[in-house]
Every structure is written in structure tokens, then in C-alpha cells.
Design a protein around this motif. Structure first.
Motif, short mmCIF file in Angstrom:
data_model
loop_
_atom_site.label_atom_id
_atom_site.label_comp_id
_atom_site.label_asym_id
_atom_site.label_seq_id
_atom_site.Cartn_x
_atom_site.Cartn_y
_atom_site.Cartn_z
N ASN A 22 0.84 -1.20 0.00
CA ASN A 22 0.00 0.00 0.00
C ASN A 22 0.88 1.25 0.00
O ASN A 22 2.10 1.19 0.18
N TYR A 23 0.21 2.39 -0.20
CA TYR A 23 0.91 3.67 -0.31
C TYR A 23 1.62 4.04 0.99
O TYR A 23 2.73 4.57 0.96
N ALA B 82 4.85 2.19 1.22
CA ALA B 82 5.78 2.71 0.21
C ALA B 82 6.35 4.04 0.67
O ALA B 82 7.56 4.31 0.52
N SER B 83 5.51 4.89 1.24
CA SER B 83 5.95 6.20 1.72
C SER B 83 6.91 6.05 2.90
O SER B 83 7.93 6.75 2.98
N SER C 177 1.81 12.47 -4.81
CA SER C 177 2.64 11.28 -4.58
C SER C 177 3.60 11.42 -3.40
O SER C 177 3.75 10.48 -2.62
N SER D 48 2.14 5.66 -7.08
CA SER D 48 1.03 5.12 -6.32
C SER D 48 -0.27 5.18 -7.12
O SER D 48 -0.52 6.15 -7.83
N CYS E 140 6.80 1.58 -5.45
CA CYS E 140 5.39 1.65 -5.83
C CYS E 140 4.54 0.82 -4.90
O CYS E 140 5.05 0.05 -4.08
N ASP E 141 3.21 0.97 -5.03
CA ASP E 141 2.29 0.11 -4.29
C ASP E 141 1.70 -0.91 -5.25
O ASP E 141 1.92 -0.87 -6.46
N ALA F 54 -0.28 0.36 -8.33
CA ALA F 54 0.53 0.89 -9.43
C ALA F 54 1.19 -0.22 -10.23
O ALA F 54 1.55 -0.04 -11.39
#
Length: 262
Positions: A8-9, A12-13, A44, A204, A239-240, A243
């Protein structure tokens, strides 16, 4: 090129922020030897900025000896305009960390001489010692900064006319009206990004899936600017799962296996 696929985002973040903080700390910047960081705007990187702010407040990383160069700025918007990229960076990142305002650089959208401004921006990057790490995002058509499809892969900082697709995508910040989105912007070139010693792109959402697929599985082409990373010696795409939806099963398995071994 590394491709890290997170579920998930948020994850990733978090990984991206931890990586950037780790690079800054390992570099051990000083006033005479700052860590030069390239930065993007848009949705993003917001999760990354939130994570970096938290790390800074917790004393896990300092930006006191970090110099930043942003990717782009709209032409015709003053710095205090609610949708200028200077305002975006101040509101979402710079005001919450210990960075010196004089060490933050964003192209001057109010310049009366775009060519001169762009040349000065390139020189400022060079004078700072070059960019150590350039973080970026991509558009749904694969653009980096405002380097739209068709841009030269060796391009430098310059003024660009934005495509209708990009203005529509960015209209969510301008009351949903693409006509309110400035038609031109100053942007670093693809060559400028590629000069960085390391490039890290965060991607994402399924709206970016086709662009990511073209960049990873297609050939290097100016019609997908992100594909230039295939030729960079130190490139990372984070990426998640959404994406990565257009990537082949074998591609996903390959990159996940590599990262699981490290």
C-alpha cells in the motif's frame, strides 16, 4: 534499476522516507558540504513528507545542512499563490522541518526571462555540487516533473507548455477547472534529473499503472519519460500494489524475489 513493490501507499511512503533519512545520515552533511536533495510536488510525495517531518521532530534526521532543489514551478504564479509550488513546499514540508529557507530552491514562476531563469537554476545546481538524490513522482502519461511525452531524454531546465491531459489532472487543485491551470511551467529537464547521483521515484495508484508498465517493461523512449531510469546506474522505483497492476506476473515476482534476498 530497483523496483520495490509495497502492498500500500503508506508502506511505500514509509520505506521511501526511511531510505532518504538514512542517506542523509550516512552522508553526514556539514555546512560546507551539504546533502543536495531534489524534490517534487503533487500528491505522490505527501506521505513521504509526513514521514520525514515525523522523523525530524523525533530527532532521527536533520535538514539543517540539506540543500533542496525542486523540480518545477508554474509560470505566472507568485510564490504566495495557494497553488504555487513554493507555497506547496512551505505548507507541506519546509515549515515543519529544521531546514534553512535560503537552502531551498524553486524556479521563479514570476520571471520575465524564463530562459535566463532556467540557465541560472542549472548553474545553481552545479554550484551546489550536483544533486545527491533526486526524489520524484510521475504523471499518468509517464512524465517526470513537467517533461511531457516527447521531451528529449537529454533536456535541461526550461519552460514547457503543458498538455491538456496534465492540465486536466492538475485541475483538482484549481476548482476542477483546467482553464485555471497555468498553461506553462518551468521544469528541470530529464537530463537534469539523470545527472543526479541517485534517482528515487515514488508511484502510487492504478491510474499510474500503465505508465509504470511502459517504463519498466517497455524500451527506453522519449514517449515515456520515466523509462530513462533504465539507463541510470542508481535508480529506484518505489510503488504500491495498485501501481504494479499492469506489470506481468513474472516481472513482479522477479523484483520481489530480488528484494526478499537483500
Amino acid at each position: 534499476m530497483r523496483l520495490l513493490i509495497h502492498n500500500n501507499y503508506e508502506n511505500a511512503s514509509r520505506w521511501t522516507a526511511d531510505y532518504i533519512a538514512g542517506r542523509i545520515n550516512a552522508f553526514a552533511p556539514e555546512q560546507a558540504r551539504p546533502f543536495v536533495l531534489g524534490l517534487p510536488t503533487g500528491s505522490s510525495p505527501l506521505g513521504v513528507y509526513r514521514q520525514l517531518i515525523a522523523a525530524c521532530k523525533a530527532g532521527k534526521v536533520s535538514f539543517s545542512h540539506v540543500t533542496t532543489f525542486n523540480m518545477d514551478e508554474y509560470l505566472g504564479l507568485p510564490p504566495d499563490h495557494p497553488q504555487s509550488y513554493r507555497r506547496f513546499m512551505d505548507d507541506n514540508f519546509f515549515s515543519a522541518i529544521d531546514i534553512k529557507t535560503g537552502n531551498t530552491h524553486i524556479p521563479n514562476g514570476m520571471t520575465t526571462n524564463p530562459e535566463e531563469e532556467c540557465g541560472a537554476y542549472e548553474q545553481a545546481i552545479k554550484s551546489a555540487g550536483g544533486i545527491e538524490l533526486f526524489m520524484g513522482g510521475i504523471g499518468s502519461n509517464g512524465h517526470i516533473a513537467f517533461n511531457e511525452p516527447g521531451s528529449s531524454l537529454t533536456s535541461r531546465t526550461r519552460a514547457m507548455t503543458l498538455t491538456t491531459e496534465t492540465r486536466i489532472a492538475n485541475s483538482r487543485f484549481f476548482d476542477g477547472d483546467p482553464q485555471k491551470v497555468p498553461s506553462r511551467a518551468l521544469t528541470v529537464g530529464i537530463g537534469t534529473v539523470m545527472d543526479a547521483r541517485e534517482v528515487l521515484i515514488i508511484v502510487s495508484g492504478r491510474q499510474k499503472a500503465r505508465a509504470l508498465q511502459a517504463a519498466v517493461e517497455g524500451g527506453v523512449s522519449h514517449w515515456c519519460p520515466l523509462s530513462c531510469l533504465q539507463t541510470h546506474p542508481n535508480a529506484i522505483i518505489v510503488c504500491d500494489d495498485e501501481a504494479a497492476e499492469e506489470l506481468k506476473y513474472g516481472t513482479v515476482k522477479y523484483f520481489k524475489d530480488i528484494e526478499n534476498l537483500n
